[in-house]
Design an enzyme around this catalytic site. Structure first.
Site, short mmCIF file in Angstrom:
data_model
loop_
_atom_site.label_atom_id
_atom_site.label_comp_id
_atom_site.label_asym_id
_atom_site.label_seq_id
_atom_site.Cartn_x
_atom_site.Cartn_y
_atom_site.Cartn_z
N SER A 1 0.84 -1.20 0.00
CA SER A 1 0.00 0.00 0.00
C SER A 1 0.89 1.25 0.00
O SER A 1 1.75 1.39 -0.88
CB SER A 1 -0.94 -0.04 1.20
OG SER A 1 -1.97 0.91 1.06
N ASP B 1 -8.61 -6.62 -4.64
CA ASP B 1 -8.22 -5.31 -4.11
C ASP B 1 -8.79 -4.23 -5.03
O ASP B 1 -8.34 -4.07 -6.16
CB ASP B 1 -6.69 -5.22 -4.07
CG ASP B 1 -6.18 -3.90 -3.49
OD1 ASP B 1 -6.98 -2.98 -3.24
OD2 ASP B 1 -4.96 -3.80 -3.28
N HIS C 1 -7.87 -5.28 -0.28
CA HIS C 1 -6.58 -4.60 -0.16
C HIS C 1 -5.77 -5.13 1.03
O HIS C 1 -4.55 -5.27 0.96
CB HIS C 1 -6.83 -3.10 -0.01
CG HIS C 1 -5.60 -2.27 0.07
ND1 HIS C 1 -4.68 -2.24 -0.95
CD2 HIS C 1 -5.10 -1.45 1.03
CE1 HIS C 1 -3.67 -1.42 -0.62
NE2 HIS C 1 -3.91 -0.94 0.59
#
Lengths: 398, 398
Positions: free
Chosen positions: A166, A331, A364
């Site tokens: 991320s 995601d 995610h």
């Protein structure tokens, strides 16, 4: 009153961790300013970090792990505010894919964070008050600059690997673009080379929720001994939904009720998903600073490597770094298309890149969870790279 | 002071529209209670609505249009609070797919709404204060019960068609399930037979944002002459993101900046998507009541036809209604899978159903936009149904 006291206690804890963290710390003095994209350099400043494993004599086995939005330096050890184990203990540790028997792992709290690296909760030495909004807005590049200064202190020329998911993946890509000669291997997971319009939109909702809380007080709440917990909690709730897939929410909570007796026809948490989200919001405010949330989300929003270099391939021109890029099928915050854009740019630069889209229904957050294919991919890639780099395997006696 | 005055003005406007709407109105007295799922019946109560076209002598040409979460009865005429044209003027009007030269169109403000049908902003005749949270929580079935009472008043046995998108589609499905003999044709668009876990999660964020605003005052803000505009604005911003696709946000706004001079390194709206969302939030509070937002989102969350009937096919058992179901490829709030679940249930009940997944990159909001395939599909379906029902075509002289 109980609430007010506990809020003050938490505020005090934050001030303490922001200035004098439980972790390792390097302070840079007034004569060692940190250059910032916003313009004026920051001085004095400090960076808090943890390390695991041992740096070898040649200093060739250092792995920098970069944390995500609300992560911290405690990648594989207990967080002092929550008492919880490291956020990536599955990934980092003895015998883990990032094997601390073989590598020397560094994890820093990001610039703008709230656990010891300079951020809005840090005391401004000039005013003796927390910076609040007087802290300059920072970027992913600034975060990486700060990390590079720490790496310099270790006397490490080239990091063996930079790894992160991320926002951590953004730092990985920024490292590879800003300091190509200092990164042997780069592993950005569930990330991308820019924040999309939808990503910015969700962050903006969170910031507006915080700034709408009257306790936020224009950012000066710490000095007043109060905290915008309601606003920060709403921000976290909204963000948390984006970390999970529709499918995983449906599987985990569906329309299950809290109470077996059925609907209450009211506005309490009837559904399990509601009480789960409320819990996520309420516990978050005990470990994160609202102003840091503004700063770190802003850094992500500003991230756009293609804009910085003109085009994305130019960001990786003549790169010798080996890349291993991973995305997850479910995601929707950093969909595979964002990773593919990076892969395409690397291919255009004739870089060394392997790319894996991992089948997962966990959204995610998959990069933080027990996803065997991710571990085996990273283990395979990093072992191959370590052998190429000539880092002895543990127990090899060399 | 200017803000306070304008907030009070808006509050007064709401109180006025809630009790004495600009639209048509039927009041039901203390002896005509409305049954509610929550238990105690509601009396007195009122329903506000608009009509377009002419009811034929046999009363066979009535079309009920059901509005979405923040919609209203002004489907094809000016909303008195915003001065804007009807929200579905493309769909409803002379020569439009729902042709007011052929059909008599009724559109009601939903129960729990804030434009004239009884809701939390309505004055409680007992206390002479707005209901606030003393209004019982209502369900989609309650909304439909209220509509059925209005349809009774018109002396209409069977509606020719019930049409609606999103929450409007939920009402369509509820009509078909609760009153199968009273619905000749049903057109639910971008909808589903239940609210998913993710849907509930986003609504819960919006409600928490409202209730976190100190001006909300436990729901009693209207009596105090204040309004939780900041909380409601955040709620709208979060919801608005879910109405658009990632792709459409990227196309429309991308990472475009407000200011050509570049990033401001601050927390003002740097990106166009930010100022767009802020604008959406700020204008929304001028046309919608915060408590109504709580009630209507709750009604959607509670909607689950399979739970009501035991299984979804049982909801449509022996149905003679003709269904036309539509979804949009890029709608992630009510994805095609939700529509398919309804289609499957209708097939299992051997019902008359046609289903179209329309290719669109506009996300959930596509049903409100200029999507030619949607208009042509509805025109074709509704014309065929009207011919089967024996409703004369306009200008046919019969």
């Amino acid at each position: 009153m109980a609430d007010q006291t506990s809020a003050t206690d938490t505020a005090n804890k934050f001030i303490q961790e922001a200035d004098q963290p439980s972790s390792k710390l390097v302070r840079f003095g007034a004569d060692e300013p940190l250059e910032l994209d916003a313009g004026p350099a920051l001085a004095p400043w400090q960076i808090a970090y943890e390390t695991y494993g041992t740096l070898n004599q040649d200093k060739t086995n250092a792995v920098l792990v970069c944390h995500a939005l609300t992560g911290d330096q405690y990648v594989a050890s207990t967080n002092p505010l929550t008492g919880k184990p490291g956020w990536w203990s599955r990934m980092v540790g003895p015998g883990r894919p990032v094997d601390t028997d073989r590598y020397f792992v560094i994890c820093t709290n990001v610039l703008g964070g709230c656990l010891g690296t300079t951020g809005p909760a840090t005391t401004n030495t000039e005013t003796k008050e927390p910076y609040g909004l007087k802290m300059p807005v920072v970027t992913i590049r600034d975060m990486v600059r700060a990390q590079a200064r720490l790496v310099d202190r270790f006397g490490i020329d080239t990091l063996f690997a930079v790894v992160g998911g991320s926002m951590g993946g953004m730092q990985v890509l920024q490292w590879a673009a800003s300091y190509p000669e200092r990164v042997f291997a780069a592993i950005p997971i569930a990330s991308g080379a820019r924040h999309s319009s939808q990503n910015i939109a969700f962050h903006e909702v969170g910031r507006q929720a915080i700034m709408a809380d009257p306790n936020w007080s224009g950012g000066d709440y710490i000095a007043k001994g109060i905290r915008p917990t309601k606003g920060l909690s709403v921000a976290r709730m909204a963000a948390h939904i984006t970390y999970m897939s529709d499918e995983s929410l449906q599987q985990k909570f569906g329309r299950n009720l809290q109470d077996r007796d059925g609907l209450t026809f009211g506005f309490d948490a009837d559904f399990q998903i509601e009480s789960y989200l409320r819990h996520q919001g309420m516990t978050f405010v005990d470990r994160f600073d609202a102003n840091s949330y503004l700063y770190v989300t802003r850094a992500m929003d500003y991230f756009d490597l293609a804009a910085e270099f003109g085009t994305l391939p130019k960001a990786f021109k003549d790169s010798k770094t080996r890349f291993c890029i991973m995305s997850f099928t479910s995601d929707w915050l950093f969909p595979t298309s964002e990773s593919r854009a990076v892969v395409k740019a690397l291919n255009a630069s004739a870089a060394n890149v392997s790319f894996v889209e991992i089948d997962s229904d966990r959204g995610h957050d998959a990069f933080l969870l027990d996803v065997p294919e991710m571990f085996s991919t990273i283990r395979g890639f990093i072992t191959g790279a370590a052998n190429a780099r000539g880092i002895p395997a543990p127990g090899s006696g060399t």
